[in-house]
Design an enzyme around this catalytic site. Structure first.
Site, short mmCIF file in Angstrom:
data_model
loop_
_atom_site.label_atom_id
_atom_site.label_comp_id
_atom_site.label_asym_id
_atom_site.label_seq_id
_atom_site.Cartn_x
_atom_site.Cartn_y
_atom_site.Cartn_z
N CYS A 144 2.94 -23.90 -1.57
CA CYS A 144 2.80 -23.67 -3.02
C CYS A 144 3.74 -24.57 -3.81
CB CYS A 144 3.11 -22.21 -3.35
SG CYS A 144 2.08 -21.02 -2.50
N ASP A 145 5.01 -24.54 -3.44
CA ASP A 145 6.05 -25.13 -4.28
C ASP A 145 6.49 -26.51 -3.86
OD1 ASP A 145 5.98 -22.71 -5.64
OD2 ASP A 145 7.55 -21.82 -4.42
N CYS A 175 7.49 -20.44 -0.14
CA CYS A 175 6.15 -20.96 0.19
C CYS A 175 6.14 -22.48 0.04
CB CYS A 175 5.10 -20.32 -0.71
SG CYS A 175 3.42 -20.91 -0.36
#
Length: 527
Positions: free
Chosen positions: A347-348, A344
């Site tokens: 997200c990361d 992701c």
């Protein structure tokens, strides 16, 4: 700091406060501290039940504690909860101020009765769409039970801690200083990990449910549409899933859902759930299907066995288990998952600020990921197996315009290499020359498509070699009375809007199947 329209909305929310709250703030000389101070004073100016106070002792600066005045109830934010986390801040203000969390009575009682003391820390990034669910669940739990404490920590703001704890994906949750879990979790999932009897109690309760006319397995767009259409027919409808929204929850921007020009995955997932719950649908979440036992005769009861040990029964089924990220299946991938291997980018990505990363996959998802990451990281190498990229031309043009991106086609990834703690290199082979290459990097984002969640159906339903459920034009499977919809089926084009349409079609087909079943002898006699 807050725009006027946001202030007015927030003023309306704060009118619901039942108890005065205090924002205890711990600052330093940084720009982020000044930004946090401005945010909190903007909020305090909107309600006479909110005030700002200085916190002299704090584990992290800048940070602030939202607490109820003269009580121990409170939650901590080590970071400025804007972006995806702004909703977490609003909910924390309301819940600490006496507005009850939106959790079932059973769940609230279970949280309140938990013995022991729990100190949770959740490392997040402000661009992570999965993180707010975890933050909001733990915040709500800490409001319900004073023996539970929770701190949200912005990993980009506290890089030293991120490095020391070797955090390379978010959300990452620590309990009493020890790693507790990663990825999206709701209060139910968190309780299942800390309350050892929760799973057995949930299974017992599920086992008491009466058979359904239609049971939907999967709570993504296809499952939600099936539930709405089936419930509107007035038949007993149930829906079973691990989480509402499915893969949509991991989708950032959605701009092709007709009549909704622009939205985000979590928002759409929440809307799907609200719509389903407007009807008399029995909703079971936090459960995973383990096996399907087909009915022995038409009109008989199909059985869905769950991993918790419980079973559900229904005269017809709609299978909508969805799909998950496809893995590279190369040496080192499993060993370094969440230690540099990620799936992701939204997200990361912020955790790799100023570092070197690779993106695997040249479709739309891969190219979009590379474009997003290029604005954060030092350098991006995009690897595509085919001879050319498969993404839309407009995306390719944007990618090629970025100075810190390198595109490599005809590349077969062969191994992920690390130092035992984190990723350090990626190995790949040129499919044209057979030459071996390596890239020194810190992160690898895998964007190579999806795998249907159908392993549990292999022995009962006809599947393709790729594991997709074979369906006909009506959504019917190889088993009478069992229908399927969504990304796990052979229906072409894995799109949200197609999944919802196929889900509606499967529900109509299931209803048509039910009304054409022979009338039982006892029912004829009663008539």
């Amino acid at each position: 700091m807050l725009q006027d329209n946001i202030k007015e909305q927030l003023r309306g929310y704060l009118a619901n406060l039942k108890h005065p709250i205090v924002l205890d703030v711990a600052l330093d000389d940084s720009a982020k501290s000044r930004e946090m101070d401005e945010l909190l004073r903007d909020i305090a100016a909107l309600s006479d039940k909110v005030r700002v106070s200085e916190l002299r002792e704090a584990a992290r600066r800048p940070s602030f504690l939202v607490r109820r005045e003269d009580e121990s109830v409170g939650v901590t934010f080590a970071g400025i909860p804007m972006g995806h986390e702004f909703t977490s801040l609003i909910l924390a203000l309301l819940q600490v101020g006496g507005h009850p969390p939106k959790l079932s009575d059973d769940l609230v009682a279970q949280i309140r009765d938990l013995p022991g003391t729990y100190e949770f820390e959740t490392f997040i990034s402000l661009s992570c769409q999965n993180c707010p669910d975890v933050v909001q669940a733990l915040n709500a739990m800490s409001v319900i039970n004073p023996n539970i404490r929770h701190t949200m920590i912005d990993g980009a703001l506290f890089q030293d801690e991120v490095t020391a704890k070797q955090i390379m994906s978010v959300p990452q949750v620590f309990l009493n200083g020890q790693s507790f879990g990663s990825g999206r979790m709701d209060a139910e999932a968190i309780l299942a990990k800390i309350d050892t009897g929760a799973t057995a109690r949930a299974a017992a309760k599920i086992g008491e449910k009466a058979p359904f006319e239609v049971l939907i397995v999967g709570a993504g767009p296809a499952g939600a549409a099936s539930a709405v259409y089936a419930a509107r027919k007035g038949i007993r409808t149930g829906i079973l899933g691990e989480r509402f929204g499915g893969q949509v929850l991991d989708t950032m921007a959605i701009e092709n859902f007709i009549s909704v020009p622009e939205t985000e995955g979590p928002k759409l997932a929440a809307a799907l759930e609200r719509h389903v719950r407007e009807y008399e649908v029995d909703v079971t979440t936090g459960q995973r299907a383990k096996a399907l036992i087909p009915a022995s005769e038409p009109g008989g009861l199909h059985e869905i066995q769950l991993e918790s040990g419980a079973s559900l029964h229904s005269r017809s089924l709609i299978l909508a288990p969805g799909a998950r990220w496809r893995h590279m299946n190369v040496p080192g991938e499993d060993a370094y998952r969440n230690k540099g291997v990620a799936y992701c980018p939204h997200c990361d990505g912020p955790l790799f600020k100023g570092k070197r990363v690779a993106v695997i996959g040249g479709g739309n998802s891969g190219v979009e990921a590379a474009i997003d990451l290029a604005g954060i990281v030092q350098h991006v190498t995009l690897l595509e197996f085919a001879d050319k990229l498969r993404a839309d031309e407009v995306l390719q043009a944007k990618l090629r315009s970025l100075p810190n991106v390198k595109i490599v086609t005809r590349a077969l990834t062969t191994e992920v290499v690390g130092d035992g703690q984190k990723v350090t290199r990626l190995l790949y082979r040129d499919r044209q020359t057979e030459a071996e290459h390596e890239i020194a990097l810190e992160g690898i984002f895998v964007q190579i498509g999806l795998v249907p969640n159908t392993e549990w159906l292999r022995d009962t339903i006809a599947l393709t070699e790729r594991g997709e459920i074979e369906v006909d034009a009506h959504g019917a499977t190889s088993v009478p009375g069992v229908f399927a919809a969504g990304d796990a089926t052979t229906t072409p084009y894995k799109q949200i809007i197609i999944a919802t349409g196929e889900g509606a079609k499967a529900a109509l087909s299931a209803f048509d199947y039910l009304i054409r079943l022979p009338v039982p002898a006892e029912a004829r006699q009663a008539a």
